[in-house]
Design a protein around this motif. Structure first.
Motif, PDB file in Angstrom:
ATOM      1  N   ALA A  89       0.933  -1.134  -0.056  1.00  0.00           N
ATOM      2  CA  ALA A  89      -0.006   0.019  -0.045  1.00  0.00           C
ATOM      3  C   ALA A  89       0.935   1.115  -0.068  1.00  0.00           C
ATOM      4  CB  ALA A  89      -0.790   0.037   1.211  1.00  0.00           C
ATOM      5  N   LEU A  90       1.897   1.295   0.825  1.00  0.00           N
ATOM      6  CA  LEU A  90       2.957   2.356   0.911  1.00  0.00           C
ATOM      7  C   LEU A  90       3.482   2.635  -0.517  1.00  0.00           C
ATOM      8  CD1 LEU A  90       4.109   2.124   4.618  1.00  0.00           C
ATOM      9  CD2 LEU A  90       2.539   3.724   3.704  1.00  0.00           C
ATOM     10  N   GLU A  91       3.576   1.477  -1.357  1.00  0.00           N
ATOM     11  CA  GLU A  91       4.318   1.790  -2.608  1.00  0.00           C
ATOM     12  C   GLU A  91       3.090   2.300  -3.498  1.00  0.00           C
ATOM     13  OE1 GLU A  91       5.852  -1.784  -3.928  1.00  0.00           O
ATOM     14  OE2 GLU A  91       7.061  -2.239  -1.887  1.00  0.00           O
ATOM     15  N   GLY A  92       1.777   2.300  -3.089  1.00  0.00           N
ATOM     16  CA  GLY A  92       0.886   2.988  -4.198  1.00  0.00           C
ATOM     17  C   GLY A  92      -0.029   1.937  -4.666  1.00  0.00           C
ATOM     18  N   TYR A  93      -0.160   0.709  -4.121  1.00  0.00           N
ATOM     19  CA  TYR A  93      -1.012  -0.288  -4.652  1.00  0.00           C
ATOM     20  C   TYR A  93      -2.408  -0.124  -3.894  1.00  0.00           C
ATOM     21  CZ  TYR A  93       2.477  -2.424  -7.497  1.00  0.00           C
ATOM     22  OH  TYR A  93       3.725  -2.813  -8.331  1.00  0.00           O
ATOM     23  N   LEU A  94      -3.507  -0.683  -4.337  1.00  0.00           N
ATOM     24  CA  LEU A  94      -5.024  -1.004  -3.995  1.00  0.00           C
ATOM     25  C   LEU A  94      -4.602  -2.324  -3.578  1.00  0.00           C
ATOM     26  CD1 LEU A  94      -7.169   1.080  -6.157  1.00  0.00           C
ATOM     27  CD2 LEU A  94      -6.355   1.678  -3.977  1.00  0.00           C
ATOM     28  N   ILE A  97      -7.973   7.821  -2.888  1.00  0.00           N
ATOM     29  CA  ILE A  97      -8.824   9.190  -3.423  1.00  0.00           C
ATOM     30  C   ILE A  97      -8.303   9.374  -4.834  1.00  0.00           C
ATOM     31  CG2 ILE A  97      -8.917  11.577  -3.031  1.00  0.00           C
ATOM     32  CD1 ILE A  97      -8.904  10.842   0.062  1.00  0.00           C
ATOM     33  N   GLU A  98      -6.940   9.287  -5.047  1.00  0.00           N
ATOM     34  CA  GLU A  98      -6.460   9.559  -6.445  1.00  0.00           C
ATOM     35  C   GLU A  98      -7.152   8.678  -7.503  1.00  0.00           C
ATOM     36  OE1 GLU A  98      -2.178   8.982  -6.526  1.00  0.00           O
ATOM     37  OE2 GLU A  98      -1.793  10.493  -5.260  1.00  0.00           O
ATOM     38  N   GLU A  99      -7.273   7.482  -7.173  1.00  0.00           N
ATOM     39  CA  GLU A  99      -7.932   6.601  -8.039  1.00  0.00           C
ATOM     40  C   GLU A  99      -9.608   6.691  -8.258  1.00  0.00           C
ATOM     41  OE1 GLU A  99      -6.053   3.569  -9.883  1.00  0.00           O
ATOM     42  OE2 GLU A  99      -5.113   5.657  -9.608  1.00  0.00           O
TER      43      GLU A  99
END
Length: 479
Positions: A138-143, A210-212
């Motif tokens: 998650a901290l790498e940007g994954y859902l 939120i970005e996605e």
């Protein structure tokens, strides 16, 4: 920072007659006497450090019960956070509101672990280890979603097809989500080794989510922002409560997080669960929690099996005996009895549909009904009368109210009652009684330190629960 977000609600129609609209599946007690919601709270508490918080998103009608189960779980966080929905709108709006709320209070990097309240996981250590794995992704940007390695060609679950691997621990990109398959397709998925059951649990930072949403569901995100703006939080030292604005929330689409985002985003990863998991989706699944006898019969409480095999019996108290039966489910409650073939366990929901279509209260309420102040149980009713057993918690109070069509006679059998009747108030002790005439303002309070138990006898032309006018209420139910 990790914040568990617990989604609590749903009708649990396949677990009728124990799970009902007014007392749904998360509040069901497991064979060990603890509810699914309390177990979820304790599992969530193991993920956070002292001083952290647990967010519960639930319907406002379940708020007081949820608080009771939170305290029963004896979790470490001292200030629970409740987000209260006026109506059900599925998981996407619920998670989106939690994400926006947490981003505002903790920043975009806060890691959310989304957990349904009606799942059973016994391996707490394995669950915590899987969450730590998901947190790193998650901290790498994954859902991140949690996939459960399938053990059978299950047709009651959705599946996740795994794509390219992301690490040596089995994490992978999600190739696709697939709906509940038929039996032959499920067997194909199982044989391929590339599919996992979709557990409905997720992990991501609030900022990534939120970005996605901004990219794939911008209209939903804008509706969520408007709703949060119209729904200020109420904070006290012991809890945070945000009651969502009815108008803006009701206008949101009824859509799941899978449809709204997970199936379209290019940043979705899945990790294989390293813990046991069951969604307790039917009585057949519930039966597996009970040890079988020599003939594969399973039972809770009182049951007697004679020349019977492969049956499951659950009773609230009465003795249930079977003779010459095979592969049946028998669920006995105070006011309803279910008898079903085990192979038709998924079809119990059809009973609830029929009851709802017929406007029969058995789809909605038990004979014993929970209220913020305690419970009431309908003991008997007939033309022009109804008899209830009322239990009021120490220090609790019913609303100041009035009835147009019924009078009430109260007999105290345990504890002490403070009774407001018209302009006066007096104490009523055990073995004493009082009379409330129709049209009189009245209130019942428990000023003591033990439960107040009383018998209420109602009489009148109309005895429905909607014949009530509230003037004052400490639980915010004045209408």
């Amino acid at each position: 920072m990790i914040v568990p977000v617990i989604l609590s609600g749903g009708a649990g129609t396949r677990l009728w007659p124990v799970s009902r609209e007014g007392q749904p599946k998360p509040f069901m007690l497991m064979p060990d006497g603890e509810s699914l919601l309390a177990k979820t709270y304790r599992r969530a508490a193991d993920l956070i450090v002292d001083g952290g918080e647990i967010v519960t998103v639930t319907n406002r009608d379940y708020y007081f019960q949820s608080k009771d189960h939170f305290h029963a779980a004896k979790t470490r966080p001292r200030r629970p956070h409740f987000i209260l929905e006026p109506v059900g709108r599925n998981t996407a709006p619920a998670v989106a509101i939690a994400a926006l709320t947490l981003a505002q209070s903790h920043g975009d990097d806060v890691v959310m672990v989304v957990m349904p309240a009606d799942h059973l996981i016994c391996d707490g250590a394995g669950f915590t280890a899987s969450v730590k794995h998901a947190q790193a992704l998650a901290l790498e940007g994954y859902l991140v979603t949690f996939g459960v390695p399938p053990t059978a060609p299950e047709t009651g679950f959705g599946y996740i097809e795994t794509g390219s691997e992301l690490d040596a621990q089995g994490a992978a990109r999600v190739a696709r989500f697939v709906e509940k398959p038929d039996a032959s397709t499920a067997q194909t998925y199982l044989d391929s080794g590339k599919f996992l059951w979709n557990s409905g649990m997720f992990c991501f930072t609030a900022g990534t989510f939120i970005e996605e949403l901004e990219r794939y569901a911008p209209q939903l995100l804008e509706q969520v922002r408007q709703c949060v703006e119209q729904s200020p939080a109420q904070e006290v030292p012991t809890l945070v409560q945000r009651e969502l604005d009815t108008k803006t929330f009701s206008e949101m689409p009824d859509i799941s997080i899978d449809y709204a985002l997970m199936e379209v985003s290019q940043r979705v990863a899945v990790i294989p669960a390293t813990f046991d998991w069951s969604d307790i989706g039917s009585w057949k699944a519930m039966s597996q929690l009970v040890e079988p006898d020599a003939h594969n019969n399973r039972a809770t409480h009182n049951a007697l099996f004679i020349d019977s095999h492969n049956n499951y019996v659950q009773s609230d108290g009465r003795m249930v005996a079977t003779v010459g039966l095979d592969n049946l489910i028998v669920i006995d409650t105070d006011d309803a009895l279910l008898v079903a073939h085990a192979d038709r366990a998924q079809d119990v929901r059809l009973v609830v549909k029929q009851l709802k279509d017929n406007n029969h209260d058995a789809y909605r309420l038990h004979r014993t009904v929970s209220r913020p102040w305690g419970t009431f149980t309908v003991l008997e009713e007939g033309p022009r009368f109804k008899i209830k057993r009322i239990v009021v918690k120490p220090g609790a109070s019913l609303s100041l109210q009035m009835h147009h069509h019924r009078s009430e006679h109260w007999i105290v059998v345990k504890g002490m009652a403070k009774v407001t009747n018209g302009d006066g108030a007096r104490l009523v002790n055990s073995d004493q009684s009082t009379y409330i005439a129709a049209g009189h303002k009245h209130r019942l309070e428990n000023p003591g330190v033990i439960e107040l138990v009383m018998i209420e006898v109602q009489s009148g032309e109309y005895l429905g629960e909607d014949d009530i006018v509230r003037f004052e209420d400490q639980y915010g139910r004045v209408v």
